[in-house]
Motif scaffolding. Structure first.
Motif: not given
Length: 86
Positions: A47, A52, A56-57
């Motif tokens: 990350w 990414n 999901d974030l």
């Protein structure tokens, strides 16, 4: 490229953790399932470097605040760099 020191704050299940990869020649990471081994060794550096993950974030931000931060030191040749992703 070699990894150096890393600090994670509010990243997944970690409120504040530090890992010093530079001092390791070899390592064995053990622990119970779900303890966060892959989070520290794989997810946090990826990350920090690329921004990414496979998730999901929103899943990166832990329960200890509104943001997650990973500070990662990397060595490339004779140069060292500090990457900080929030």
């Amino acid at each position: 490229m070699r990894l150096g020191r890393m600090r994670v704050r509010n990243f997944k299940s970690f409120a504040d953790a530090r890992v010093d990869f530079a001092s390791l020649a070899q390592a064995c990471v053990s622990g119970d399932n779900g303890a966060g081994k892959s989070t520290l060794i794989v997810d946090a550096p990826l990350w920090a470097l690329f921004g990414n993950l496979h998730a999901d974030l929103d899943s990166v931000i832990g329960p200890f605040g509104d943001t997650a931060t990973v500070d990662l030191e990397v060595f490339v040749g004779d140069e060292d760099y500090m990457i900080s992703r929030t």
